[in-house]
Design a protein around this motif. Structure first.
Motif, PDB file in Angstrom:
ATOM      1  N   VAL A   1      14.228   7.017 -29.638  1.00  0.00           N
ATOM      2  CA  VAL A   1      13.952   6.307 -28.386  1.00  0.00           C
ATOM      3  C   VAL A   1      13.648   4.844 -28.678  1.00  0.00           C
ATOM      4  CG1 VAL A   1      12.328   6.103 -26.453  1.00  0.00           C
ATOM      5  CG2 VAL A   1      13.272   8.320 -27.065  1.00  0.00           C
ATOM      6  N   SER A   2      12.872   4.583 -29.712  1.00  0.00           N
ATOM      7  CA  SER A   2      12.543   3.199 -30.058  1.00  0.00           C
ATOM      8  C   SER A   2      13.775   2.402 -30.452  1.00  0.00           C
ATOM      9  CB  SER A   2      11.521   3.169 -31.190  1.00  0.00           C
ATOM     10  OG  SER A   2      10.285   3.654 -30.736  1.00  0.00           O
ATOM     11  N   MET A   3      14.698   3.022 -31.158  1.00  0.00           N
ATOM     12  CA  MET A   3      15.907   2.317 -31.576  1.00  0.00           C
ATOM     13  C   MET A   3      16.852   2.028 -30.402  1.00  0.00           C
ATOM     14  SD  MET A   3      16.917   3.814 -35.337  1.00  0.00           S
ATOM     15  CE  MET A   3      17.606   5.300 -34.680  1.00  0.00           C
ATOM     16  N   LEU A   4      16.689   2.751 -29.307  1.00  0.00           N
ATOM     17  CA  LEU A   4      17.591   2.602 -28.168  1.00  0.00           C
ATOM     18  C   LEU A   4      16.972   1.890 -26.973  1.00  0.00           C
ATOM     19  CD1 LEU A   4      19.230   6.148 -28.254  1.00  0.00           C
ATOM     20  CD2 LEU A   4      20.154   3.992 -29.165  1.00  0.00           C
ATOM     21  N   THR A   5      15.717   1.473 -27.097  1.00  0.00           N
ATOM     22  CA  THR A   5      15.017   0.826 -25.981  1.00  0.00           C
ATOM     23  C   THR A   5      15.340  -0.665 -25.938  1.00  0.00           C
ATOM     24  OG1 THR A   5      13.230   2.430 -26.013  1.00  0.00           O
ATOM     25  CG2 THR A   5      12.737   0.333 -24.995  1.00  0.00           C
ATOM     26  N   ASP A   6      15.344  -1.210 -24.747  1.00  0.00           N
ATOM     27  CA  ASP A   6      15.663  -2.614 -24.521  1.00  0.00           C
ATOM     28  C   ASP A   6      14.487  -3.519 -24.893  1.00  0.00           C
ATOM     29  OD1 ASP A   6      16.778  -4.972 -23.702  1.00  0.00           O
ATOM     30  OD2 ASP A   6      16.530  -4.583 -21.571  1.00  0.00           O
ATOM     31  N   TYR A   7      14.322  -3.742 -26.205  1.00  0.00           N
ATOM     32  CA  TYR A   7      13.372  -4.753 -26.671  1.00  0.00           C
ATOM     33  C   TYR A   7      13.865  -5.350 -27.977  1.00  0.00           C
ATOM     34  CZ  TYR A   7      11.058  -0.819 -29.180  1.00  0.00           C
ATOM     35  OH  TYR A   7      10.766   0.273 -29.949  1.00  0.00           O
ATOM     36  N   ARG A   8      13.190  -6.352 -28.459  1.00  0.00           N
ATOM     37  CA  ARG A   8      13.688  -7.192 -29.542  1.00  0.00           C
ATOM     38  C   ARG A   8      14.135  -6.436 -30.791  1.00  0.00           C
ATOM     39  NH1 ARG A   8      10.167 -12.193 -31.302  1.00  0.00           N
ATOM     40  NH2 ARG A   8      10.724 -12.720 -29.185  1.00  0.00           N
ATOM     41  N   LEU A   9      13.374  -5.481 -31.281  1.00  0.00           N
ATOM     42  CA  LEU A   9      13.662  -4.848 -32.557  1.00  0.00           C
ATOM     43  C   LEU A   9      14.583  -3.628 -32.482  1.00  0.00           C
ATOM     44  CD1 LEU A   9      10.111  -5.089 -34.158  1.00  0.00           C
ATOM     45  CD2 LEU A   9      12.071  -6.604 -34.499  1.00  0.00           C
ATOM     46  N   SER A  10      15.128  -3.339 -31.316  1.00  0.00           N
ATOM     47  CA  SER A  10      15.962  -2.147 -31.185  1.00  0.00           C
ATOM     48  C   SER A  10      17.378  -2.400 -31.696  1.00  0.00           C
ATOM     49  CB  SER A  10      16.002  -1.692 -29.733  1.00  0.00           C
ATOM     50  OG  SER A  10      16.661  -2.642 -28.936  1.00  0.00           O
ATOM     51  N   LEU A  11      18.062  -1.321 -32.034  1.00  0.00           N
ATOM     52  CA  LEU A  11      19.447  -1.427 -32.486  1.00  0.00           C
ATOM     53  C   LEU A  11      20.417  -1.548 -31.313  1.00  0.00           C
ATOM     54  CD1 LEU A  11      19.465   1.229 -35.355  1.00  0.00           C
ATOM     55  CD2 LEU A  11      19.271  -1.250 -35.538  1.00  0.00           C
ATOM     56  N   ALA A  12      20.134  -0.806 -30.243  1.00  0.00           N
ATOM     57  CA  ALA A  12      20.962  -0.840 -29.036  1.00  0.00           C
ATOM     58  C   ALA A  12      20.029  -0.841 -27.837  1.00  0.00           C
ATOM     59  CB  ALA A  12      21.880   0.370 -28.984  1.00  0.00           C
ATOM     60  N   LYS A  13      20.347  -1.638 -26.855  1.00  0.00           N
ATOM     61  CA  LYS A  13      19.467  -1.780 -25.695  1.00  0.00           C
ATOM     62  C   LYS A  13      19.973  -0.918 -24.535  1.00  0.00           C
ATOM     63  CE  LYS A  13      18.179  -6.296 -27.385  1.00  0.00           C
ATOM     64  NZ  LYS A  13      17.721  -5.700 -28.567  1.00  0.00           N
ATOM     65  N   LEU A  14      19.809   0.403 -24.685  1.00  0.00           N
ATOM     66  CA  LEU A  14      20.333   1.352 -23.707  1.00  0.00           C
ATOM     67  C   LEU A  14      19.275   1.884 -22.758  1.00  0.00           C
ATOM     68  CD1 LEU A  14      22.616   3.416 -26.131  1.00  0.00           C
ATOM     69  CD2 LEU A  14      23.289   1.540 -24.607  1.00  0.00           C
ATOM     70  N   ILE A  15      18.022   1.950 -23.190  1.00  0.00           N
ATOM     71  CA  ILE A  15      16.944   2.528 -22.395  1.00  0.00           C
ATOM     72  C   ILE A  15      16.056   1.408 -21.865  1.00  0.00           C
ATOM     73  CG2 ILE A  15      14.928   4.055 -22.431  1.00  0.00           C
ATOM     74  CD1 ILE A  15      16.260   5.537 -24.781  1.00  0.00           C
ATOM     75  N   PRO A  16      15.919   1.273 -20.537  1.00  0.00           N
ATOM     76  CA  PRO A  16      15.022   0.255 -19.992  1.00  0.00           C
ATOM     77  C   PRO A  16      13.574   0.521 -20.424  1.00  0.00           C
ATOM     78  CG  PRO A  16      16.404   1.197 -18.269  1.00  0.00           C
ATOM     79  CD  PRO A  16      16.603   2.030 -19.492  1.00  0.00           C
TER      80      PRO A  16
END
Length: 105
Positions: free
Chosen positions: A26-41
């Motif tokens: 979830v952290s890797m897919l959340t829309d914030y600076r350190l994520s890999l993909a910004k899929l989860i608002p």
């Protein structure tokens, strides 16, 4: 929750791996600076944090390892409680933050 791998009961190990993998995913897919993909608002991430915390607290009792693996159970419950506290103190909807523009008055 890699410390769960040292648990005595298999269900504690599985719960620890699933809880750990889910929170990292979830952290890797959340829309914030350190994520890999910004899929989860970030607002959805907030709801997931609360659901994840409740799952971490309930897991030792639901899967029956609270008595056989008390250390793993304690760590899961403490981690869930700490995540709830952290979520309560986090401003997920900050007007000024990463990637957000200030509103013009």
């Amino acid at each position: 929750m890699l410390w769960s791998l040292s648990a005595r009961k298999g269900s504690a190990k599985i719960a620890g791996v699933v809880l750990g993998a889910s929170v990292v995913s979830v952290s890797m897919l959340t829309d914030y600076r350190l994520s890999l993909a910004k899929l989860i608002p970030i607002e959805v991430h907030e709801a997931i944090d609360y659901a994840w915390s409740a799952s971490a607290i309930a897991a030792p009792f639901v899967f029956g390892y609270a008595k056989r693996s008390p250390l793993a159970a304690l760590i899961h419950v403490a981690t869930g409680a700490a995540t709830i506290l952290g979520s309560m103190l986090t401003d997920y909807r900050a007007v000024r933050g990463v990637g957000r523009r200030e509103r013009l008055a």
